[in-house]
Design a protein around this motif. Structure first.
Motif, PDB file in Angstrom:
ATOM      1  N   LEU A 145       0.816  -1.216   0.000  1.00 22.09           N
ATOM      2  CA  LEU A 145       0.000   0.000   0.000  1.00 22.09           C
ATOM      3  C   LEU A 145       0.850   1.266   0.000  1.00 22.09           C
ATOM      4  CD1 LEU A 145      -2.773  -1.066   2.543  1.00 22.09           C
ATOM      5  CD2 LEU A 145      -2.989  -0.883   0.058  1.00 22.09           C
ATOM      6  N   ALA A 146       2.078   1.168   0.484  1.00 19.02           N
ATOM      7  CA  ALA A 146       2.930   2.355   0.578  1.00 19.02           C
ATOM      8  C   ALA A 146       3.776   2.572  -0.670  1.00 19.02           C
ATOM      9  CB  ALA A 146       3.828   2.248   1.806  1.00 19.02           C
ATOM     10  N   TRP A 147       4.267   1.502  -1.335  1.00 22.33           N
ATOM     11  CA  TRP A 147       5.271   1.669  -2.378  1.00 22.33           C
ATOM     12  C   TRP A 147       4.940   0.981  -3.698  1.00 22.33           C
ATOM     13  CZ3 TRP A 147       8.706   5.283  -1.713  1.00 22.33           C
ATOM     14  CH2 TRP A 147       9.062   5.655  -0.402  1.00 22.33           C
ATOM     15  N   MET A 196       5.988   3.162   6.791  1.00 15.33           N
ATOM     16  CA  MET A 196       6.746   2.833   5.574  1.00 15.33           C
ATOM     17  C   MET A 196       6.630   3.929   4.523  1.00 15.33           C
ATOM     18  SD  MET A 196       5.992  -1.238   5.163  1.00 15.33           S
ATOM     19  CE  MET A 196       6.468  -2.401   6.446  1.00 15.33           C
ATOM     20  N   ALA A 197       5.478   4.589   4.468  1.00  9.95           N
ATOM     21  CA  ALA A 197       5.314   5.675   3.500  1.00  9.95           C
ATOM     22  C   ALA A 197       6.192   6.870   3.829  1.00  9.95           C
ATOM     23  CB  ALA A 197       3.853   6.106   3.451  1.00  9.95           C
ATOM     24  N   GLY A 198       6.629   6.992   5.055  1.00  4.92           N
ATOM     25  CA  GLY A 198       7.493   8.096   5.451  1.00  4.92           C
ATOM     26  C   GLY A 198       8.969   7.812   5.322  1.00  4.92           C
ATOM     27  N   LEU A 199       9.350   6.614   4.876  1.00  3.30           N
ATOM     28  CA  LEU A 199      10.763   6.300   4.680  1.00  3.30           C
ATOM     29  C   LEU A 199      11.313   7.097   3.484  1.00  3.30           C
ATOM     30  CD1 LEU A 199      10.721   2.425   5.223  1.00  3.30           C
ATOM     31  CD2 LEU A 199      11.457   4.185   6.844  1.00  3.30           C
ATOM     32  N   SER A 203      11.750  -0.372   9.569  1.00  2.00           N
ATOM     33  CA  SER A 203      10.409  -0.255  10.150  1.00  2.00           C
ATOM     34  C   SER A 203      10.292  -0.923  11.512  1.00  2.00           C
ATOM     35  CB  SER A 203       9.368  -0.874   9.195  1.00  2.00           C
ATOM     36  OG  SER A 203       9.401  -0.243   7.939  1.00  2.00           O
ATOM     37  N   PHE A 204      11.412  -1.275  12.106  1.00  2.00           N
ATOM     38  CA  PHE A 204      11.357  -1.979  13.387  1.00  2.00           C
ATOM     39  C   PHE A 204      10.625  -1.193  14.473  1.00  2.00           C
ATOM     40  CE2 PHE A 204      12.998  -3.450  17.476  1.00  2.00           C
ATOM     41  CZ  PHE A 204      12.746  -4.812  17.369  1.00  2.00           C
ATOM     42  N   LEU A 249       4.526   5.280  16.898  1.00  2.00           N
ATOM     43  CA  LEU A 249       3.217   5.923  16.868  1.00  2.00           C
ATOM     44  C   LEU A 249       3.228   7.245  16.129  1.00  2.00           C
ATOM     45  CD1 LEU A 249       1.897   5.266  20.483  1.00  2.00           C
ATOM     46  CD2 LEU A 249       1.272   4.096  18.374  1.00  2.00           C
ATOM     47  N   LEU A 250       4.366   7.971  16.187  1.00  2.00           N
ATOM     48  CA  LEU A 250       4.464   9.255  15.532  1.00  2.00           C
ATOM     49  C   LEU A 250       4.877   9.149  14.070  1.00  2.00           C
ATOM     50  CD1 LEU A 250       6.150  11.421  18.313  1.00  2.00           C
ATOM     51  CD2 LEU A 250       3.723  11.264  17.701  1.00  2.00           C
ATOM     52  N   ALA A 251       5.060   7.934  13.607  1.00  2.00           N
ATOM     53  CA  ALA A 251       5.502   7.755  12.220  1.00  2.00           C
ATOM     54  C   ALA A 251       4.457   8.306  11.257  1.00  2.00           C
ATOM     55  CB  ALA A 251       5.723   6.268  11.935  1.00  2.00           C
ATOM     56  N   GLY A 252       4.911   9.084  10.297  1.00  2.00           N
ATOM     57  CA  GLY A 252       4.020   9.639   9.289  1.00  2.00           C
ATOM     58  C   GLY A 252       3.271  10.882   9.717  1.00  2.00           C
ATOM     59  N   SER A 253       3.462  11.330  10.975  1.00  2.00           N
ATOM     60  CA  SER A 253       2.761  12.535  11.433  1.00  2.00           C
ATOM     61  C   SER A 253       3.425  13.809  10.945  1.00  2.00           C
ATOM     62  CB  SER A 253       2.685  12.536  12.970  1.00  2.00           C
ATOM     63  OG  SER A 253       3.995  12.540  13.529  1.00  2.00           O
ATOM     64  N   VAL A 254       4.726  13.746  10.715  1.00  2.00           N
ATOM     65  CA  VAL A 254       5.456  14.898  10.200  1.00  2.00           C
ATOM     66  C   VAL A 254       6.318  14.453   9.030  1.00  2.00           C
ATOM     67  CG1 VAL A 254       5.495  16.130  12.407  1.00  2.00           C
ATOM     68  CG2 VAL A 254       7.334  14.532  11.870  1.00  2.00           C
TER      69      VAL A 254
END
Length: 378
Positions: free
Chosen positions: A196-198, A262-265, A292-293, A372-377
């Motif tokens: 879904l991300a890549w 993963m979309a924020g990598l 993504s650990f 939890l904060l992944a993808g928020s910024v």
């Protein structure tokens, strides 16, 4: 100067006090549960945990042994101590009575008339004197009294929980359910989140929206249909069935959390790997998965805590035999009974069952906020 980086704001002390107040409010129920787990059952029913250090006023009934009667003058006398007769240790008598309807009819030192004839007096230290013009018979008089007893702290609640029959089996069953029910959704969700991300394919946006929508569906609505489906496909009630149930209930959150991370990598890393000839599977296993650990650990904490503390799903998808009971079901069915009013046992069972989740949480908690904060910024 107030906007310079690294400088504290003028309201910093307000923020600190607010955080401290929230922490204290959050800890109050836990402290109350801990105190209650060491209290005597009768004292728990009389006063709240915040009064645990103080004496507790309770009503008791003492059966006096008629065999201790001695002849005195023209009648018979029985002497003793109401605390010893009631088996409650020691305390201070505040009132006494001769009937259960009015156990506090007389003050310590007063003379009360016994129902079968004779007189009774009880002192503040618990010593009593019962007189009768005739023999007391086979059964002595009953003495009802109110007393302020000192606080009682005991390990009996923990002994009862840990010493329950088949509790070790229930602990093993809980691990048997929790570990696969945590690993399986992580494995499935990781592949789905990468796609879904890549990966570009038709309907990806609708699929993401559907997954987000599944987050708000109450699992209670799916219990009966899912159990019926299990019987139709032949897995019925058992460990395989509960693994699949927890996997299904946990997948929407897992996919949503991992997909956002993963979309924020960094896109440059992914594109460079593909230019060098790496396949999607190689990119996923050698680049995306290790990076993504934190998100994987965050979901693992939530899923482990949810499955370990679950009662409803275990009651539905596991047989009711002792060989298949997990700890929550064992405690609810065999220790608390149908009414569940034994707060001391419940509190001790709660602290016994949270030992393993606490170990998991403190082992992985450094990854929790990052995941939890992944993808928020960006």
């Amino acid at each position: 100067m107030a906007g310079i980086a690294g400088r504290g704001t003028r309201l910093g002390w307000v923020i600190n006090l607010s955080v401290l107040a929230l922490v204290i409010l959050w800890l109050i129920p836990t402290v109350g549960l801990l105190v209650s787990s060491f209290r005597d059952r009768d004292q728990i029913s009389e006063t709240g945990w915040w009064k645990a250090p103080f004496a507790v006023e309770q009503t008791y009934r003492a059966r006096v042994d008629a065999g201790g009667a001695v002849a005195e003058g023209t009648g018979f006398v029985i002497t003793g101590n109401v605390f010893e007769a009631a088996g409650v240790g020691s305390g201070q008598v505040t009132a006494f009575g001769v009937t259960g309807r009015d156990p506090a009819a007389f003050a310590p030192g007063d003379m009360a008339e016994l129902r079968g004839g004779g007189m009774l007096t009880v002192a503040g230290d618990g010593s009593f004197r019962a007189t009768s013009p005739e023999e007391f018979g086979r059964r002595g008089p009953s003495i009802y009294f109110q007393a302020a007893t000192p606080p009682k702290f005991t390990l009996d609640n923990y002994r009862r929980v840990l010493g329950a029959d088949a509790m070790d089996r229930a602990f093993i069953n809980t691990l048997t359910v929790t570990i696969p029910a945590t690993i399986i959704p992580i494995l499935i969700a990781a592949f789905a989140a990468y796609a879904l991300a890549w990966m570009e394919f038709p309907g990806r946006g609708l699929l993401i929206a559907a997954i987000v929508g599944l987050l708000v569906v109450p699992l209670q609505l799916a219990l009966v249909p899912l159990l019926s489906l299990h019987y139709k496909v032949g897995i019925g009630q058992g460990f395989l069935g509960i693994w699949m149930a927890h996997t299904g209930f946990g997948l929407p959150l897992a996919v949503y959390l991992l997909r956002n991370y993963m979309a924020g990598l960094p896109r440059d890393i992914i594109e460079s790997a593909k230019v060098d000839g790496a396949t999607d599977f190689q990119v996923f296993t050698k680049i995306v998965l290790p990076l993504s650990f934190p998100a994987l650990a965050s979901f693992a904490i939530f899923q482990f805590l949810w499955v370990w503390n679950d009662l409803l799903v275990a009651k539905v998808f596991l047989p009711s035999t002792d060989e298949a009971k997990v700890m929550t079901v064992k405690i609810a069915d065999d220790l608390l009974g149908s009414r569940g009013g034994d707060w001391g046992i419940l509190a001790a069972a709660a602290f016994t069952s949270i030992a393993v989740p606490l170990l998991v949480f403190f082992t992985l908690q450094r990854y929790l906020v990052r995941g939890l904060l992944a993808g928020s910024v960006k």
